[in-house]
Design a protein around this motif. Structure first.
Motif, PDB file in Angstrom:
ATOM      1  N   TRP A   1     -16.004  10.448 -30.130  1.00 51.00           N
ATOM      2  CA  TRP A   1     -15.273  10.608 -28.874  1.00 51.00           C
ATOM      3  C   TRP A   1     -16.189  11.167 -27.785  1.00 51.00           C
ATOM      4  O   TRP A   1     -16.171  10.695 -26.644  1.00 51.00           O
ATOM      5  CB  TRP A   1     -14.087  11.539 -29.100  1.00 51.00           C
ATOM      6  CG  TRP A   1     -13.255  11.796 -27.881  1.00 51.00           C
ATOM      7  CD1 TRP A   1     -12.192  11.069 -27.438  1.00 51.00           C
ATOM      8  CD2 TRP A   1     -13.432  12.870 -26.938  1.00 51.00           C
ATOM      9  NE1 TRP A   1     -11.687  11.618 -26.284  1.00 51.00           N
ATOM     10  CE2 TRP A   1     -12.420  12.718 -25.951  1.00 51.00           C
ATOM     11  CE3 TRP A   1     -14.326  13.934 -26.842  1.00 51.00           C
ATOM     12  CZ2 TRP A   1     -12.304  13.603 -24.880  1.00 51.00           C
ATOM     13  CZ3 TRP A   1     -14.205  14.807 -25.778  1.00 51.00           C
ATOM     14  CH2 TRP A   1     -13.200  14.650 -24.806  1.00 51.00           C
ATOM     15  N   SER A   2     -16.996  12.148 -28.134  1.00 54.47           N
ATOM     16  CA  SER A   2     -17.887  12.783 -27.156  1.00 54.47           C
ATOM     17  C   SER A   2     -18.929  11.799 -26.643  1.00 54.47           C
ATOM     18  O   SER A   2     -19.238  11.782 -25.441  1.00 54.47           O
ATOM     19  CB  SER A   2     -18.582  13.993 -27.790  1.00 54.47           C
ATOM     20  OG  SER A   2     -17.637  14.968 -28.194  1.00 54.47           O
TER      21      SER A   2
ATOM     22  N   THR B   1     -26.566   8.619 -28.590  1.00 56.92           N
ATOM     23  CA  THR B   1     -25.747   9.312 -29.590  1.00 56.92           C
ATOM     24  C   THR B   1     -24.841   8.333 -30.328  1.00 56.92           C
ATOM     25  O   THR B   1     -24.741   8.368 -31.561  1.00 56.92           O
ATOM     26  CB  THR B   1     -24.894  10.402 -28.923  1.00 56.92           C
ATOM     27  OG1 THR B   1     -25.749  11.323 -28.241  1.00 56.92           O
ATOM     28  CG2 THR B   1     -24.069  11.156 -29.949  1.00 56.92           C
ATOM     29  N   GLN B   2     -24.194   7.453 -29.584  1.00 54.43           N
ATOM     30  CA  GLN B   2     -23.288   6.477 -30.189  1.00 54.43           C
ATOM     31  C   GLN B   2     -24.029   5.568 -31.168  1.00 54.43           C
ATOM     32  O   GLN B   2     -23.552   5.313 -32.282  1.00 54.43           O
ATOM     33  CB  GLN B   2     -22.631   5.644 -29.085  1.00 54.43           C
ATOM     34  CG  GLN B   2     -21.714   4.525 -29.596  1.00 54.43           C
ATOM     35  CD  GLN B   2     -20.445   5.036 -30.238  1.00 54.43           C
ATOM     36  OE1 GLN B   2     -20.065   6.184 -30.070  1.00 54.43           O
ATOM     37  NE2 GLN B   2     -19.780   4.167 -30.979  1.00 54.43           N
TER      38      GLN B   2
ATOM     39  N   ARG C   1     -10.152  13.340 -30.592  1.00 53.46           N
ATOM     40  CA  ARG C   1     -10.651  14.060 -29.415  1.00 53.46           C
ATOM     41  C   ARG C   1     -11.540  15.222 -29.851  1.00 53.46           C
ATOM     42  O   ARG C   1     -11.167  16.004 -30.720  1.00 53.46           O
ATOM     43  CB  ARG C   1      -9.481  14.584 -28.586  1.00 53.46           C
ATOM     44  CG  ARG C   1      -9.887  15.316 -27.308  1.00 53.46           C
ATOM     45  CD  ARG C   1      -8.661  15.722 -26.523  1.00 53.46           C
ATOM     46  NE  ARG C   1      -7.951  14.560 -26.018  1.00 53.46           N
ATOM     47  CZ  ARG C   1      -8.218  13.981 -24.839  1.00 53.46           C
ATOM     48  NH1 ARG C   1      -9.182  14.464 -24.076  1.00 53.46           N
ATOM     49  NH2 ARG C   1      -7.513  12.939 -24.439  1.00 53.46           N
ATOM     50  N   GLY C   2     -12.700  15.305 -29.255  1.00 58.36           N
ATOM     51  CA  GLY C   2     -13.652  16.354 -29.586  1.00 58.36           C
ATOM     52  C   GLY C   2     -14.635  15.970 -30.666  1.00 58.36           C
ATOM     53  O   GLY C   2     -15.612  16.696 -30.902  1.00 58.36           O
ATOM     54  N   SER C   3     -14.413  14.832 -31.353  1.00 60.70           N
ATOM     55  CA  SER C   3     -15.342  14.391 -32.391  1.00 60.70           C
ATOM     56  C   SER C   3     -16.624  13.867 -31.754  1.00 60.70           C
ATOM     57  O   SER C   3     -16.695  13.629 -30.543  1.00 60.70           O
ATOM     58  CB  SER C   3     -14.702  13.307 -33.250  1.00 60.70           C
ATOM     59  OG  SER C   3     -14.511  12.123 -32.479  1.00 60.70           O
ATOM     60  N   LEU C   4     -17.649  13.649 -32.586  1.00 63.13           N
ATOM     61  CA  LEU C   4     -18.918  13.157 -32.073  1.00 63.13           C
ATOM     62  C   LEU C   4     -18.753  11.783 -31.443  1.00 63.13           C
ATOM     63  O   LEU C   4     -19.302  11.508 -30.363  1.00 63.13           O
ATOM     64  CB  LEU C   4     -19.956  13.103 -33.202  1.00 63.13           C
ATOM     65  CG  LEU C   4     -21.373  12.687 -32.796  1.00 63.13           C
ATOM     66  CD1 LEU C   4     -21.950  13.675 -31.786  1.00 63.13           C
ATOM     67  CD2 LEU C   4     -22.267  12.598 -34.030  1.00 63.13           C
TER      68      LEU C   4
ATOM     69  N   THR D   1     -17.200   9.295 -24.323  1.00 58.82           N
ATOM     70  CA  THR D   1     -16.786   9.971 -23.096  1.00 58.82           C
ATOM     71  C   THR D   1     -17.985  10.249 -22.196  1.00 58.82           C
ATOM     72  O   THR D   1     -17.924  10.042 -20.974  1.00 58.82           O
ATOM     73  CB  THR D   1     -16.061  11.284 -23.429  1.00 58.82           C
ATOM     74  OG1 THR D   1     -14.902  11.004 -24.224  1.00 58.82           O
ATOM     75  CG2 THR D   1     -15.635  12.007 -22.159  1.00 58.82           C
ATOM     76  N   ALA D   2     -19.083  10.719 -22.790  1.00 58.76           N
ATOM     77  CA  ALA D   2     -20.299  10.972 -22.007  1.00 58.76           C
ATOM     78  C   ALA D   2     -20.795   9.689 -21.358  1.00 58.76           C
ATOM     79  O   ALA D   2     -21.214   9.687 -20.188  1.00 58.76           O
ATOM     80  CB  ALA D   2     -21.378  11.568 -22.905  1.00 58.76           C
TER      81      ALA D   2
ATOM     82  N   GLY E   1     -25.353   9.405 -23.940  1.00 58.07           N
ATOM     83  CA  GLY E   1     -24.154   8.946 -24.644  1.00 58.07           C
ATOM     84  C   GLY E   1     -24.427   7.731 -25.508  1.00 58.07           C
ATOM     85  O   GLY E   1     -23.978   7.652 -26.663  1.00 58.07           O
TER      86      GLY E   1
END
Length: 210
Positions: free
Chosen positions: A46-47, A166-167, A41-44, A50-51, A163
């Motif tokens: 995960w972010s 980034t992924q 949680r909070g990692s790139l 989530t986005a 998102g």
């Protein structure tokens, strides 16, 4: 009417490319293909995921809901031909996403497991673009946003795009380079990222992500 159709197509997308594809993967391999919980949680990673999920919901649910609550559409996009285009894009995108998921076979994953080795798939739609699933998803949600073109839906699509970018660029491409090395470098040098011919990488570009 168009808002209800957009919501219905969103549900179809989630059932087909989400639930059904997961069931098929579990039947074929014994695993769901979901690796998202491996990203802290909070990692790139995960972010990014989530986005993307928030973007999906904002377009598919938030857009129609905002319409029913009285949010006006963006006037330049409020024309019947644009709504029809949205329906066409959404339907084609849903079919394309599911088809590309199936073409990926046992290598289909949501998220990345750094310790897991999967096959490098370069045939079928993956011979045209490196990320046909994400391309089709972006087409789908662009179509949904054009069906209900209010500010909420458009913001949701922008969040989805952010998102996914980034992924792909910061999580999946470096992972696949580490996993497959030179064969992946040759692949990225000849096949575009999301569109044919666009986003091809020189081999030394990968070194920056390690």
């Amino acid at each position: 009417m168009m808002a209800a159709a957009a919501l219905a197509l969103f549900v179809v997308m989630m059932l087909l490319a989400g639930a059904l594809r997961t069931l098929i993967q579990r039947h074929r391999t014994g695993g769901s293909g979901h690796r998202r919980t491996l990203s802290p949680r909070g990692s790139l990673g995960w972010s990014a995921l989530t986005a993307t999920d928030i973007g999906y919901l904002t377009v598919g649910v938030g857009g129609p809901l905002a319409h029913w609550l009285g949010l006006p559409p963006v006037s330049v996009l409020q024309h019947p031909p644009i709504h029809v285009l949205g329906v066409v894009l959404a339907v084609l995108g849903i079919l394309g996403a599911f088809g590309a998921q199936m073409a990926l076979g046992a290598s289909w994953r949501i998220g990345v497991d750094q310790s897991e080795r999967t096959a490098l798939v370069t045939s079928g739609p993956f011979a045209w673009v490196r990320n046909p699933i994400f391309t089709a998803v972006l087409v789908t949600f662009l179509g949904l946003a054009l069906m209900v073109p209010n500010l909420v839906a458009l913001i949701g699509w922008a969040l989805t795009l952010t998102g996914i970018q980034t992924q792909v660029r910061l999580i999946e491409e470096p992972h696949l380079h580490r996993l497959h090395g030179e064969p992946y470098d040759r692949y990225t040098a000849t096949v575009g990222r999301f569109l044919p011919g666009l986003g091809r990488l020189r081999p030394n570009r990968h070194a920056r992500h390690i």
